[in-house]
Design a protein around this motif. Structure first.
Motif, short mmCIF file in Angstrom:
data_model
loop_
_atom_site.label_atom_id
_atom_site.label_comp_id
_atom_site.label_asym_id
_atom_site.label_seq_id
_atom_site.Cartn_x
_atom_site.Cartn_y
_atom_site.Cartn_z
N ILE A 77 0.84 -1.20 0.00
CA ILE A 77 0.00 0.00 0.00
C ILE A 77 0.87 1.25 0.00
N GLU A 78 1.88 1.28 0.88
CA GLU A 78 2.77 2.45 0.95
C GLU A 78 3.61 2.55 -0.32
N HIS A 79 4.09 1.42 -0.82
CA HIS A 79 4.86 1.44 -2.07
C HIS A 79 4.04 2.01 -3.21
N TYR A 80 2.76 1.72 -3.24
CA TYR A 80 1.89 2.16 -4.34
C TYR A 80 1.87 3.68 -4.46
N ARG A 81 2.08 4.36 -3.32
CA ARG A 81 2.05 5.83 -3.34
C ARG A 81 3.25 6.42 -4.09
N THR A 82 4.31 5.65 -4.26
CA THR A 82 5.45 6.14 -5.06
C THR A 82 5.05 6.31 -6.52
N HIS A 83 4.00 5.59 -6.95
CA HIS A 83 3.49 5.73 -8.31
C HIS A 83 2.45 6.85 -8.40
N THR A 84 1.65 7.02 -7.37
CA THR A 84 0.59 8.02 -7.40
C THR A 84 1.06 9.39 -6.92
N ASN A 85 2.30 9.43 -6.33
CA ASN A 85 2.88 10.67 -5.80
C ASN A 85 2.08 11.25 -4.63
N LYS A 86 1.30 10.41 -3.96
CA LYS A 86 0.58 10.86 -2.77
C LYS A 86 1.51 10.79 -1.57
N LYS A 87 1.48 11.84 -0.76
CA LYS A 87 2.35 11.93 0.42
C LYS A 87 1.50 12.23 1.65
N HIS A 88 1.25 11.17 2.42
CA HIS A 88 0.33 11.27 3.56
C HIS A 88 1.05 11.63 4.87
N TYR A 89 2.37 11.56 4.89
CA TYR A 89 3.13 11.75 6.14
C TYR A 89 3.93 13.04 6.05
N SER A 90 3.79 13.87 7.08
CA SER A 90 4.42 15.19 7.07
C SER A 90 5.29 15.39 8.30
N CYS A 91 6.46 16.00 8.10
CA CYS A 91 7.36 16.31 9.22
C CYS A 91 6.83 17.52 9.98
N TYR A 92 6.74 17.41 11.30
CA TYR A 92 6.19 18.51 12.09
C TYR A 92 7.18 19.67 12.24
N VAL A 93 8.45 19.45 11.89
CA VAL A 93 9.46 20.51 12.02
C VAL A 93 9.45 21.40 10.78
N TYR A 94 9.69 20.79 9.59
CA TYR A 94 9.78 21.55 8.35
C TYR A 94 8.60 21.33 7.40
N GLN A 95 7.63 20.51 7.81
CA GLN A 95 6.47 20.19 7.00
C GLN A 95 6.84 19.50 5.68
N LYS A 96 8.01 18.88 5.64
CA LYS A 96 8.37 18.11 4.46
C LYS A 96 7.49 16.86 4.43
N GLU A 97 7.02 16.49 3.22
CA GLU A 97 6.07 15.39 3.10
C GLU A 97 6.72 14.14 2.52
N PHE A 98 6.18 13.00 2.94
CA PHE A 98 6.71 11.70 2.52
C PHE A 98 5.56 10.77 2.17
N SER A 99 5.82 9.86 1.23
CA SER A 99 4.80 8.90 0.83
C SER A 99 4.79 7.68 1.73
N GLN A 100 5.88 7.42 2.45
CA GLN A 100 5.96 6.26 3.32
C GLN A 100 6.34 6.67 4.73
N LYS A 101 5.77 5.99 5.69
CA LYS A 101 6.03 6.33 7.09
C LYS A 101 7.48 6.06 7.47
N CYS A 102 8.05 4.98 6.93
CA CYS A 102 9.44 4.67 7.25
C CYS A 102 10.39 5.77 6.77
N SER A 103 10.05 6.40 5.63
CA SER A 103 10.86 7.52 5.13
C SER A 103 10.77 8.72 6.07
N LEU A 104 9.59 8.96 6.61
CA LEU A 104 9.42 10.04 7.59
C LEU A 104 10.26 9.77 8.84
N ASN A 105 10.23 8.51 9.33
CA ASN A 105 11.00 8.16 10.52
C ASN A 105 12.49 8.36 10.31
N VAL A 106 12.96 7.97 9.13
CA VAL A 106 14.38 8.18 8.81
C VAL A 106 14.70 9.67 8.76
#
Length: 432
Positions: A77-106
């Motif tokens: 499901i998260e991998h699929y967002r790399t094709h749709t360019n949807k980014k559901h996860y946002s960094c609370y510091v700089y508001q940078k967005e990510f399509s996968q939660k693991c990328s946000l954690n990193v």
């Protein structure tokens, strides 16, 4: 089978476990049914998901409908967002967005400076697992990526991709200032800093700045005296791998670089570039004081000291100072009295090989250096330079007292004695 599934399901364990079971067919049951509390001795984790068990068996039950990439767990499901360019996860510091939660954690670790992955060999720490894996190959010497053309191997895939362009001659990245093209994006970034003079990488010891991180790492070894690259033939050690490769050719006598004008061969690409400038007369380095031009940067640096009178090289025996390291090395031999180079014709010995080569020409009468203006030949290069000044009327040596200028240093020294009244030579007959 049904009775077995209903009783003590918590006792079902996989064949990876050493824990006792109520059935010999338990492994097949776990794979066949989606029952609760599958426990493996490998990770001690209880799970109602069949997919957890697959992480041990390497089975990949899920696949992407677009690129067919397979997954052992429900990351589809998260991998699929790399094709749709949807980014559901946002960094609370700089508001940078990510399509996968693991990328946000990193990404969060760039703020917290957390580095949970540590190397067992050198104890270097990393914020990302793939960075740790890449680093560890330095110790294990594993090179999993191989070039299809020349079979050269690499630690990292991006290095293989960059290398591959050396075969295809592809250069996708261009400098906006000078339009120089590069096959690797990192090389373009480093090059752009030569225009902005930005040096983001600084040495903790001497605070010298560098355009590239690699250059900083190499420089740092001048403080630690670390030389990680060793010659298999003579065990000589080097701080940089390309210096080892260059040295190794002195054993193999390999000269892979050839001049397209005169076909002269060289073991090092840098020496070929220097030589090529003698054909095209390119002198890219210019003195800010007298505008004299040079084909080599180290020659410009050496020349510049004639203006600044800087002599940074000091003999540790007699404290005599020199403007050039080669002069210091030549002088140092006068203390050791070593003369390892001998003439085959007259057995005269010399402390330096270039002195022997010059001496050889007195026997062979060879004069390889020719003046471009009058075509007069010379046996030594410095004699050619001195002669050329008769055509250009260049007088680079001047007296500090009366500012009179001279075309060669010997004439300056002779003139200087008219001010000091020094008379260093005396007659053997009358002692005058």
């Amino acid at each position: 089978m049904e009775a077995l599934m209903k009783t003590n399901a918590t006792d079902f364990v996989s064949d990876l476990c050493v824990k006792e079971s109520h059935s010999e067919e338990i492994a097949q049951i776990q794979i066949a049914v989606d029952e609760k509390n599958f426990i493996t001795d490998t990770c001690k984790v209880e799970s109602s998901e069949k997919t957890h068990f697959c992480c041990h068996t390497k089975q990949k039950l899920h696949s992407c409908n677009i690129c067919n990439k397979e997954f052992s767990q429900k990351h589809k499901i998260e991998h699929y967002r790399t094709h749709t360019n949807k980014k559901h996860y946002s960094c609370y510091v700089y508001q940078k967005e990510f399509s996968q939660k693991c990328s946000l954690n990193v990404h969060y670790r760039t703020h917290t400076n957390e580095k949970p992955y540590s190397c067992d060999v050198c104890h270097k720490v990393f914020s990302q697992k793939h960075s740790f894996n890449r680093h560890y190959r330095i110790h294990s010497e594993e090179k999993p990526y191989t070039c299809d053309v020349c079979r050269k191997q690499f630690f990292q895939k991006r290095n293989l991709n960059s290398h591959y362009r050396s075969h295809t001659n592809e250069k996708f990245y261009s400098c906006d200032v000078c339009h120089k093209k590069f096959s690797d994006k990192r090389n373009l970034y480093g090059h752009c800093r030569t225009h902005t003079n930005e040096k983001p990488f600084s040495c903790d010891v001497c605070h010298k700045g560098f355009y590239y991180k690699y250059n900083l790492n190499v420089h740092y070894r001048t403080h630690t005296n670390e030389k990680p690259y060793s010659c298999e033939v003579c065990q000589k050690q080097f701080s940089e791998k390309h210096n080892l490769n260059r040295h190794y050719r002195t054993h193999t006598n390999e000269k892979p670089y050839s001049c397209e004008v005169c076909q002269k061969e060289y073991s090092d690409k840098v020496n070929l570039k220097r030589h090529y400038r003698t054909h095209v007369l390119i002198k890219p380095y210019s003195c800010d004081v007298c505008q004299k031009q040079f084909s080599k940067k180290n020659n410009l640096n050496r020349h510049y000291r004639t203006h600044t009178k800087e002599k940074p090289y000091c003999c540790d025996i007699c404290q005599k100072v020199f403007s050039d390291k080669a002069l210091l090395n030549r002088h140092y031999i006068t203390h050791t009295l070593k003369k390892p180079y001998s003439c085959d014709f007259c057995q005269k010995v010399f402390s330096k090989k270039d002195h022997l080569n010059c001496h050889y020409r007195t026997h062979t009468n060879e004069k390889p250096f020719s003046c471009d203006v009058c075509h007069k030949d010379f046996s030594q290069k410095n004699n050619l330079y001195r002669h050329c000044r008769t055509h250009t009327n260049e007088k680079p040596y001047f007296c500090d007292i009366c500012q009179k200028r001279f075309s060669n240093k010997g004439n300056l020294n002779r003139h200087f004695r008219t001010h000091t009244n020094e008379r260093p030579y005396s007659s053997d007959v009358c002692q005058k």
